[in-house]
Design a protein around this motif. Sequence first.
Motif, PDB file in Angstrom:
ATOM      1  N   TYR A 165      33.184  33.602  37.263  1.00 39.94           N
ATOM      2  CA  TYR A 165      34.021  34.803  37.234  1.00 39.94           C
ATOM      3  C   TYR A 165      34.928  34.828  38.472  1.00 39.94           C
ATOM      4  N   LEU A 166      36.217  35.066  38.232  1.00 39.74           N
ATOM      5  CA  LEU A 166      37.190  35.187  39.337  1.00 39.74           C
ATOM      6  C   LEU A 166      38.308  36.117  38.866  1.00 39.74           C
ATOM      7  N   HIS A 167      38.842  36.896  39.797  1.00 42.39           N
ATOM      8  CA  HIS A 167      39.970  37.764  39.434  1.00 42.39           C
ATOM      9  C   HIS A 167      41.211  36.910  39.154  1.00 42.39           C
ATOM     10  N   SER A 168      41.950  37.296  38.124  1.00 41.85           N
ATOM     11  CA  SER A 168      43.126  36.508  37.721  1.00 41.85           C
ATOM     12  C   SER A 168      44.155  36.410  38.845  1.00 41.85           C
ATOM     13  N   LYS A 169      44.234  37.443  39.681  1.00 38.43           N
ATOM     14  CA  LYS A 169      45.248  37.422  40.752  1.00 38.43           C
ATOM     15  C   LYS A 169      44.905  36.429  41.864  1.00 38.43           C
ATOM     16  N   ASP A 170      43.714  35.882  41.854  1.00 36.26           N
ATOM     17  CA  ASP A 170      43.353  34.890  42.872  1.00 36.26           C
ATOM     18  C   ASP A 170      43.322  33.465  42.314  1.00 36.26           C
ATOM     19  N   LEU A 171      43.760  33.335  41.084  1.00 33.56           N
ATOM     20  CA  LEU A 171      43.739  31.999  40.473  1.00 33.56           C
ATOM     21  C   LEU A 171      44.658  31.026  41.229  1.00 33.56           C
ATOM     22  N   ILE A 187      37.454  25.830  37.605  1.00 39.46           N
ATOM     23  CA  ILE A 187      38.164  26.475  36.489  1.00 39.46           C
ATOM     24  C   ILE A 187      37.323  27.667  36.047  1.00 39.46           C
ATOM     25  N   PRO A 188      37.789  28.890  36.330  1.00 39.80           N
ATOM     26  CA  PRO A 188      36.996  30.064  35.953  1.00 39.80           C
ATOM     27  C   PRO A 188      36.872  30.201  34.436  1.00 39.80           C
ATOM     28  N   ASP A 189      35.751  30.733  34.008  1.00 40.64           N
ATOM     29  CA  ASP A 189      35.550  31.005  32.581  1.00 40.64           C
ATOM     30  C   ASP A 189      35.999  32.412  32.229  1.00 40.64           C
ATOM     31  N   VAL A 190      35.804  33.325  33.178  1.00 41.52           N
ATOM     32  CA  VAL A 190      36.170  34.732  32.952  1.00 41.52           C
ATOM     33  C   VAL A 190      37.155  35.143  34.032  1.00 41.52           C
ATOM     34  N   LEU A 191      38.344  35.549  33.607  1.00 36.22           N
ATOM     35  CA  LEU A 191      39.337  36.043  34.568  1.00 36.22           C
ATOM     36  C   LEU A 191      39.303  37.569  34.568  1.00 36.22           C
ATOM     37  N   ILE A 192      38.916  38.105  35.682  1.00 36.01           N
ATOM     38  CA  ILE A 192      38.792  39.555  35.828  1.00 36.01           C
ATOM     39  C   ILE A 192      40.180  40.149  36.054  1.00 36.01           C
ATOM     40  N   SER A 193      40.421  41.308  35.450  1.00 30.75           N
ATOM     41  CA  SER A 193      41.731  41.944  35.672  1.00 30.75           C
ATOM     42  C   SER A 193      41.600  43.391  36.128  1.00 30.75           C
ATOM     43  N   SER A 194      40.408  43.971  35.985  1.00 28.04           N
ATOM     44  CA  SER A 194      40.200  45.352  36.428  1.00 28.04           C
ATOM     45  C   SER A 194      38.698  45.559  36.635  1.00 28.04           C
ATOM     46  N   ASP A 195      38.326  46.715  37.180  1.00 26.39           N
ATOM     47  CA  ASP A 195      36.908  47.001  37.395  1.00 26.39           C
ATOM     48  C   ASP A 195      36.143  46.790  36.082  1.00 26.39           C
ATOM     49  N   ALA A 196      34.982  46.176  36.176  1.00 27.94           N
ATOM     50  CA  ALA A 196      34.246  45.844  34.949  1.00 27.94           C
ATOM     51  C   ALA A 196      32.755  45.743  35.250  1.00 27.94           C
ATOM     52  N   VAL A 197      31.959  45.802  34.212  1.00 28.87           N
ATOM     53  CA  VAL A 197      30.515  45.617  34.341  1.00 28.87           C
ATOM     54  C   VAL A 197      30.093  44.488  33.401  1.00 28.87           C
ATOM     55  N   ALA A 224      25.305  32.774  36.291  1.00 33.94           N
ATOM     56  CA  ALA A 224      26.702  33.128  36.545  1.00 33.94           C
ATOM     57  C   ALA A 224      27.045  32.900  38.000  1.00 33.94           C
ATOM     58  N   ILE A 225      28.314  32.632  38.215  1.00 34.79           N
ATOM     59  CA  ILE A 225      28.846  32.506  39.575  1.00 34.79           C
ATOM     60  C   ILE A 225      29.964  33.533  39.703  1.00 34.79           C
ATOM     61  N   PHE A 226      29.799  34.453  40.641  1.00 36.99           N
ATOM     62  CA  PHE A 226      30.847  35.443  40.896  1.00 36.99           C
ATOM     63  C   PHE A 226      31.557  35.082  42.196  1.00 36.99           C
ATOM     64  N   CYS A 227      32.870  34.991  42.124  1.00 36.75           N
ATOM     65  CA  CYS A 227      33.668  34.698  43.324  1.00 36.75           C
ATOM     66  C   CYS A 227      34.334  36.001  43.760  1.00 36.75           C
ATOM     67  N   THR A 228      34.035  36.436  44.966  1.00 32.20           N
ATOM     68  CA  THR A 228      34.642  37.689  45.437  1.00 32.20           C
ATOM     69  C   THR A 228      36.144  37.513  45.628  1.00 32.20           C
ATOM     70  N   HIS A 229      36.564  36.270  45.894  1.00 32.14           N
ATOM     71  CA  HIS A 229      37.995  35.953  45.976  1.00 32.14           C
ATOM     72  C   HIS A 229      38.169  34.435  45.918  1.00 32.14           C
ATOM     73  N   GLY A 230      39.420  33.999  45.983  1.00 39.40           N
ATOM     74  CA  GLY A 230      39.678  32.584  45.690  1.00 39.40           C
ATOM     75  C   GLY A 230      39.813  31.666  46.884  1.00 39.40           C
ATOM     76  N   HIS A 231      39.529  32.145  48.097  1.00 38.43           N
ATOM     77  CA  HIS A 231      39.659  31.245  49.256  1.00 38.43           C
ATOM     78  C   HIS A 231      38.637  30.109  49.181  1.00 38.43           C
ATOM     79  N   PHE A 232      39.093  28.937  49.666  1.00 42.85           N
ATOM     80  CA  PHE A 232      38.313  27.702  49.520  1.00 42.85           C
ATOM     81  C   PHE A 232      36.891  27.810  50.057  1.00 42.85           C
ATOM     82  N   ASP A 233      36.695  28.574  51.134  1.00 44.21           N
ATOM     83  CA  ASP A 233      35.348  28.631  51.712  1.00 44.21           C
ATOM     84  C   ASP A 233      34.397  29.484  50.873  1.00 44.21           C
ATOM     85  N   HIS A 234      34.921  30.145  49.850  1.00 45.41           N
ATOM     86  CA  HIS A 234      34.064  30.953  48.967  1.00 45.41           C
ATOM     87  C   HIS A 234      33.887  30.334  47.583  1.00 45.41           C
ATOM     88  N   ILE A 235      34.630  29.266  47.335  1.00 43.08           N
ATOM     89  CA  ILE A 235      34.564  28.664  45.984  1.00 43.08           C
ATOM     90  C   ILE A 235      34.258  27.163  46.038  1.00 43.08           C
TER      91      ILE A 235
END
Lengths: 98, 214
Positions: B77-83, B106-116, B51-62
């Motif tokens: 995985y990326l939060h939907s608000k940073d798409l 292209i994220p596979d999982v769009l996060i929308s709230s705290d999750a495990v 898995a790849i988790f992106c803490t946010h959508g800025h170019f230097d992190h993705i």
Amino acid sequence: MTVHEEVEQIILNALNTLNEGFNDADKITVSTDTYLFGKKAQIDSLSLVSLIVELEEQLSEKFNREIVLTDDRAMTREKSPFYNVQSLKDYVVELLTA
Amino acid sequence: MENVIQVVNGSYKQNTFIYICNAPHCIVIDPGLDYDPIRKILEDNNLQPEAIFCTHGHFDHIGSVSKIKQQYNSVVYLHSKDLKICNSSNFLLKVLKTGLTIETPIPDVLISSDAVYQIRGVDVHVICTPGHTPGSCTIRIGGLLFTGDTFLKTENLKNQLPGYNEAELQNSFIKIFTTYPGNFMIYPGHGKPEKLEVIKAEYLIAAEGKGKVN
């Protein structure tokens, strides 16, 4: 008012608003010839980012559909849509009429 | 081998972290603009990013997300608000005159709230910590907190980009400081890992200087 005129007015208004926030020394002349990007750019990079994001919001609201100016469609064009106000207007109109 | 490997990417000095769940399976957090050093570590250690988790959508992190995904078929995985920020990467790279482009992921999982999420027997907690961007998240694995740019210095260029929200950021600080003990380790998006209690003390001193703490 035509779509071209409406888009131009929105861009110029946004640019004028941006200009109001500049120091006197940094103020620019706002017109359809104002350069936004490239060697002749009259605004800095962060101002351009702010302008484009503001425009996306205003255009989406005005035309009641999502207008995205910053995705890879814009970046893969031979001539940047962000070169000046005229090229930006043309690109927005193209998106709206596509 | 340590469970966490830190890779510092090019000009933005951005940290990519590789967390080894259960070798050869691993998780990559924030694969930045430089794929080669990340690839080398993965290959040298025969690691398979699940898995790849992106803490946010800025170019230097993705920046390397797409390359890793293509190579290893990892789930992104990326939060939907940073798409939208993610999709604007090449625009930002261009206007910031980096001379770089990336393949927009292209994220596979769009996060929308705290999750495990359970990845190869490891619980990966995604905690929404907006402020730096609307969709910024902290990734918690055990006592490790991968905070992305949440603790980035206020004056940093990337805290001047659209989407930054000071009030939300303050709430995110409080969320982290009040939820987790001081001995948890912070793995930031830029700079060295540090104990949470040290970060918290620095924050309190800075906030006192700004008159935010009575």
